[in-house]
Design an enzyme around this catalytic site. Sequence first.
Site, short mmCIF file in Angstrom:
data_model
loop_
_atom_site.label_atom_id
_atom_site.label_comp_id
_atom_site.label_asym_id
_atom_site.label_seq_id
_atom_site.Cartn_x
_atom_site.Cartn_y
_atom_site.Cartn_z
N ASP A 61 0.85 -1.20 0.00
CA ASP A 61 0.00 0.00 0.00
C ASP A 61 0.89 1.26 0.00
O ASP A 61 0.88 2.03 0.95
CB ASP A 61 -0.93 -0.01 1.23
CG ASP A 61 -0.19 -0.07 2.56
OD1 ASP A 61 0.96 -0.56 2.59
OD2 ASP A 61 -0.75 0.39 3.58
N HIS A 115 9.96 -0.71 8.81
CA HIS A 115 8.86 -1.69 8.83
C HIS A 115 8.92 -2.63 7.61
O HIS A 115 9.33 -3.78 7.70
CB HIS A 115 7.51 -0.98 8.87
CG HIS A 115 7.26 -0.21 10.14
ND1 HIS A 115 7.42 -0.75 11.39
CD2 HIS A 115 6.84 1.07 10.33
CE1 HIS A 115 7.11 0.15 12.31
NE2 HIS A 115 6.77 1.27 11.69
C1 BDR Z 1 2.82 -0.73 8.65
O1 BDR Z 1 1.75 0.19 8.48
C2 BDR Z 1 1.96 1.02 7.37
O2 BDR Z 1 1.75 2.35 7.70
C3 BDR Z 1 3.39 0.81 6.96
O3 BDR Z 1 3.54 0.92 5.56
C4 BDR Z 1 3.72 -0.59 7.44
O4 BDR Z 1 3.38 -1.54 6.48
C5 BDR Z 1 3.51 -0.46 9.97
O5 BDR Z 1 2.63 -0.66 11.02
CA CA Z 2 2.89 -0.90 4.15
#
Ligand code: BDR
Ligand code: CA
Length: 321
Positions: A11, A244
Site C-alpha cells: 500500500d 517496517h
Molecule cells: C505498517 O503500516 C503502514 O503504515 C506501513 O507501511 C507498514 O506496512 C507499519 O505498522
Molecule cells: Ca505498508
Amino acid sequence: MTKMKVLFDTDPGVDDAMALLLLARHPRIALLGVTTVFGNASLDQVVFNALYLKDQYGFSAPVARGAGLPLVVAPGEPPAFVHGDNGLGDIPLPVRNVARADMIPAHQLIIKLVRAHPHEITIIAVGRMTNLAQALAEDPGIAPLVKQVVIMGGAFGYNGHCGNVTAVAEANIIGDPHAANLVLAADWPVAMVGLDVTMETVMSDQYLSDLATTGDDGTFVRKVSHGYQDFHRKTINLDGFPVHDSSAVAYALHPEFFETIDRPVRVIDHGDSIGQTLAKPEGHDAESCDWAGRPKIRVCRGVDSEAVLNLYRQTLTGRGV
Ligand code: BDR
Ligand code: CA
C-alpha cells in the site's frame, strides 16, 4: 544464481516505496508481480504510486489494482499525518504515469502467478491482507502451492513493542483483522515480521544522509522519507524512523538475521482489543482452545538490526547479496 520469485502486496506508502526499491535492486530477487491494497492512502492513490514507482525504479513486473475496502470492518481514514496526503511523503508526483495497471485484479494476479509457479512464489505482504484473503476465497487450492508468505504486521510485545494504532494493534492488522485471521489460518507457511522487530531497526538521520550521497536511489529515499522522519521525531522522539516493510524483505532474503518462535496466531476481530495478534501461549496444549486447528506461524522476536541496515545500504549501492 537461483533467484527468489517474489510477489509484493503493498500500500505505498513511504516505507513500502523503500521496500519496493530493495526488491527492485536486489540481485537475488525476481519480482514477478506487485499487487496494491488500500491503506497508507486511498486505493486510487496507492495504485498511482505503485505505477509511479514502476516508472521510477524501472522494474518490469505487472502492477495490479486490489481491494479498496476491508472485508468486514469499516475503513479508517488514510494516515496522511504519517505518509503525507499523496502517500509518498508529499513529494511532487507527475500528472500521469507511463506505466499502466494490469488488466486483472490483484487477487487474480496472485492466483495466476502462484498457479504458474507452483511451490516457487514468496509472497511479501506489507499492507492489509485483504487481497490475500480474497485470493484464498476464490481459489483455496493456492495455499499449499505458495512457497512462503512473509507478512509485515502484528505485534506480540517482544522488546516492549505492542501497537502503533492502539495500545495493542498494529496498522496492517487492525486495518482488516478478518483478512489477517484468514491468512493466518491458511495452509501455507507464514512468517510474521511485526513491530517487535521492525521498531528495533532504525534508519537514523546520519544513516539517511550517508545513503543520500551514494546515488539516485539513496537520494530518492532521503527525499521520500522527510515527512515520515519528521512524524517519528515529533511523536516518539526518534532520530530517524523504524524500518517496517523493508524488514519483511530482509527476512525473505536473510531469515538468519532474525530470531523466531513458532506458534499458532489469531487476531482479535472485535471489541476494545480489535487488531491484537495473539500467539498461543507456550505450554498451553489444550485441543479445544481458540487456536485449535491453526497452523504454526513463524513469529520474529529478535533481529540483528545492523545486518538489516547493511543489507539495505549494500543493495542500493550495488553490493547486495
Ligand atoms: C505498517 O503500516 C503502514 O503504515 C506501513 O507501511 C507498514 O506496512 C507499519 O505498522
Ligand atoms: Ca505498508
